[in-house]
Design an enzyme around this catalytic site. Structure first.
Site, PDB file in Angstrom:
ATOM      1  N   SER A 252       4.410   3.996  13.676  1.00 24.94           N
ATOM      2  CA  SER A 252       5.669   3.896  12.956  1.00 24.94           C
ATOM      3  C   SER A 252       5.837   2.504  12.384  1.00 24.94           C
ATOM      4  O   SER A 252       5.323   1.525  12.927  1.00 24.94           O
ATOM      5  CB  SER A 252       6.850   4.180  13.888  1.00 24.94           C
ATOM      6  OG  SER A 252       7.122   3.047  14.715  1.00 24.94           O
ATOM      7  N   ASP A 253       6.563   2.385  11.273  1.00 30.97           N
ATOM      8  CA  ASP A 253       7.061   1.079  10.879  1.00 30.97           C
ATOM      9  C   ASP A 253       8.031   0.626  11.974  1.00 30.97           C
ATOM     10  O   ASP A 253       8.457   1.417  12.817  1.00 30.97           O
ATOM     11  CB  ASP A 253       7.757   1.156   9.515  1.00 30.97           C
ATOM     12  CG  ASP A 253       7.703  -0.156   8.752  1.00 30.97           C
ATOM     13  OD1 ASP A 253       7.571  -1.216   9.394  1.00 30.97           O
ATOM     14  OD2 ASP A 253       7.810  -0.127   7.514  1.00 30.97           O
TER      15      ASP A 253
END
Length: 717
Positions: A252-253
């Site tokens: 994920s960012d």
């Protein structure tokens, strides 16, 4: 002619509702079998807690998921598309957008190798990049991290970046998957993208990265067609894992898994998380830990909402990436303070800076001999999570002073951005002695926000006009991080030369002076269109998009479909200030001898989304390029394809080459057109289809400077 038959396979149909979809397990296909087998054996020896440890990172130390007893080192991530973010003794490379402007695969590869070398030298496992979101809106704040407005160019650049970084046993991470084309409101905007547009534009460069062997991907903050990208069963599950058969892992960012979406994220294909969950639609962090021991994922596994086989798959994908790039074999220990600077990399940064500076106008002023100078600072690169610390910075004024010492000329610098009357006064004094005036302006750009307009920062446009009003030879040095507004000064009779230097890293000044004095013959091309007015573009950032509603997405509909940038300008017959692919050299080139050859018989007309034959060559196009001038130089012939497919743009980029030629030299250039290059995304079969009929082959020096035109025909036998 190509004989065509129909592909009869049935595409996988999957449920895509939240809570229903579970990503398919990695199977080691597409060249991953050895890494996959090793990873499965490793993960089979891990405890539940050890596997969960691989899935969550809350800081950058230590390496994530390390298991000493099994010899697994875990992963350390480094941010930055301009080099290693935030660490000392590492280089600040030219922007990725500069790499795109070079239109030079070999140079893009060498840039990536150098970034990989520095990451490996510090023991960094994963270097974030390539970034392959497209320049859909001209104000995009992160445009400097990406490769411009065309999916073919972005895909070619992405492939070189992946191959270069991973040649150094460092993982490349493609990002931000997918639909992250603007920064304003990025956690609560919902990118609505139709299926054909998604595949022919926004998925295209990601597919090239997967084909090149990328081992990791980063999912984005925004929503895609109704759910956040990191928990999205359509984009993350169906598009990336089913259709592209991605075997690596998804990260994920930072904080891009949202509160309440953790289970959906795990089931849709997010394998590891940085940071806590965010509250949906307001962008603030919660205290909830999405994955890892004690997190939502662990509780979901205990409750049966996420299967342990899915956790095994998450850990296996991460470990397989570790094996795939060879980090199990003598990978250096993590020493973030290790000095990885080198003269070799300094020289490469200078070379790329010069070869990515786009000469937009030249009425005999350049190359320079003697000069006066007035300007406003230097631009090394954009800000935010992709910014690299500068180990040093060569400014244009410093480089010009050094050149003046060498050639016996005189340089004067004035650096007050806002005192336009004094700027004009000094310009008049330079003009009185016949010296040209250099005006150095730039744009400010960063992650986290989009540009409010396309004007030069710090009254740069007013500075240009003040100097041009009093100096007959005004050279504009524009350090742009995307499209910029030239309307007020581009046609001024005293603006006799314009260079778009972009962000050239720590060697910015030297690179610019190399072009100004002709040590390097400019060869770069615009990777986006420069319009006369903002309203000429098909889409812009809406200021209203910056206001969160707290309860729902704000929809951003990609209503222009396939027609972004030059495709839109072509469709609507809009004259740009400078078109996509444009750039001037100090010499001249001739084009001749267009030849088009199709390949093979009985080639099926339809292909699955991840079929290997999509990358088979179906046609070769050859042209002869001659340097007809008196100086050695590099030309970038470009191939644009007009398709008979319904709804296709007038022309799309499908080939380019950087060809260095001595004065008087000729060379035959070959463009290979693949099945995917010639196909369109057929929504009725959810696959690629070759249309029957005549394709137009345009070859030229830019999207509007077409020198040769031919025809390629496909028909059913």
């Amino acid at each position: 002619m190509l004989g065509l038959a129909f592909w009869g396979a049935t595409l996988l149909s999957v449920p895509i509702a939240l809570g229903e979809y579970v990503v398919p397990l990695a199977d080691g296909s597409d060249g991953w079998s050895d890494a996959f087998s090793k990873a499965k054996a490793l993960v089979s020896q891990m405890t539940l807690e050890e596997k969960l440890n691989m899935t969550q990172q809350n800081n950058y130390w230590p390496r994530v998921g390390e298991v000493d007893r099994l010899g697994y080192t875990g992963l350390y991530y480094a941010d930055g598309s301009e080099g290693i973010r935030g660490l000392p003794f590492a280089s600040a490379f030219d922007m990725a957008l500069n790499g795109a402007a070079s239109f030079d695969r070999e140079l893009l590869y060498r840039r990536a190798v150098a970034i990989g070398e520095e990451a490996r030298g510090k023991g960094i496992n994963t270097q974030f990049g390539p970034g392959v979101n497209l320049l859909r809106v001209p104000e995009a704040g992160r445009a400097f991290e990406y490769y411009g407005a065309d999916p073919y160019l972005a895909g070619q650049a992405a492939a070189e970046h992946v191959k270069g970084v991973q040649s150094q046993n460092v993982m490349a991470m493609m990002r931000h998957f997918i639909g992250n084309e603007q920064e304003d409101g990025r956690t609560f905007i919902n990118s609505i993208i139709d299926d054909r547009t998604a595949h022919e534009l926004y998925l295209w460069p990601f597919q090239d990265a997967v084909h090149a062997g990328v081992v990791s991907a980063m999912c984005a903050y925004n929503g895609v067609n109704g759910s956040h990208a990191c928990s999205n069963p359509l984009s993350l599950g169906k598009w990336l894992h089913d259709e592209l058969n991605f075997q690596g892992f998804v990260l994920s960012d930072y904080g891009a898994v949202f509160l309440g979406g953790e289970v959906d994220a795990a089931n849709a294909g997010c394998d590891s998380v940085i940071g806590n969950s965010q509250y949906p639609f307001n962008g603030s962090m919660s205290t909830s830990v999405p994955f890892g021991p004690g997190g939502v994922l662990a509780k979901a596994i205990a409750a049966g909402n996420v299967s342990e086989s899915r956790l095994d798959d998450m850990a296996t994908r991460i470990a397989a990436a570790w094996y795939k790039v060879g980090q199990d074999q003598d990978f250096p220990p993590l020493v973030t303070g290790r000095n990885v600077l080198s003269v070799k990399h300094n020289e490469l940064i200078r070379e790329l800076g010069a070869k990515s500076a786009v000469l937009l106008k030249n009425e005999g002023t350049l190359p320079l001999k003697n000069l006066s100078y007035g300007g406003s600072g230097v631009f090394a690169g954009g800000q935010g999570s992709s910014y690299a610390n500068l180990p040093y910075l060569i400014t244009p004024f410093e480089a010009l002073q050094q050149r003046a010492r060498q050639c016996g000329s005189q340089v004067f610098g004035y650096f007050d951005n806002y005192n336009h009357s004094v700027q004009a006064s000094y310009a008049a004094k330079a003009n009185a002695v016949g010296a040209p005036c250099l005006v150095d302006v730039r744009q400010q750009c960063s992650e986290g926000y989009d540009r409010a307009n396309l004007s030069a920062s710090w009254e740069g446009d007013q500075t240009i006009l003040a100097v041009a009003g009093r100096c007959n030879q005004t050279v504009v040095l524009y350090s742009a991080c995307g499209p910029f507004n030239v309307t007020s000064w581009v046609d001024h009779p005293n603006v006799t030369a314009i260079i778009n230097a972009g962000g050239a890293g720590q060697e910015a000044g030297n690179a610019l002076v190399d072009v100004l004095y002709g040590d390097v013959n400019p060869s770069a091309r615009l990777p986006y269109t420069v319009a006369y007015q903002l309203s000429d573009y098909p889409a812009t950032v809406n200021p209203g998009d910056t206001v969160p509603l707290n309860t729902t997405f704000i929809d951003i509909t990609y209503s222009e479909g396939l027609f972004i940038d030059y495709r839109w300008f072509d469709k609507n017959n809009i004259t740009p200030a400078f078109e996509f692919g444009f750039g001037l050299p100090y010499t001249t080139f001739n084009y001749s001898g267009l030849s088009i050859q199709t390949m093979g018989n009985n080639i099926v007309s339809q292909a699955a989304p991840n079929a290997s034959e999509l990358f088979d060559d179906l046609a070769h196009v050859t042209v002869e390029i001659t340097n007809s001038g008196s100086l050695d130089g590099t030309e970038v012939p470009q191939l644009y394809l007009g398709s008979p497919a319904v709804g296709a743009p007038n022309q799309v980029l499908r080939g380019f080459e950087a060809v260095h030629l001595a004065a008087g030299e000729s060379q035959t250039v070959v463009f290979n057109l693949t099945r995917r290059d010639l196909s369109y995304w057929d929504t009725s079969i959810e696959g690629w289809t070759l249309p029957f009929g005549d394709y137009t082959i345009n070859v030229g020096a830019s999207s509007r400077d077409i020198r040769l035109v031919g025809k390629l025909s496909l028909s059913r036998q």
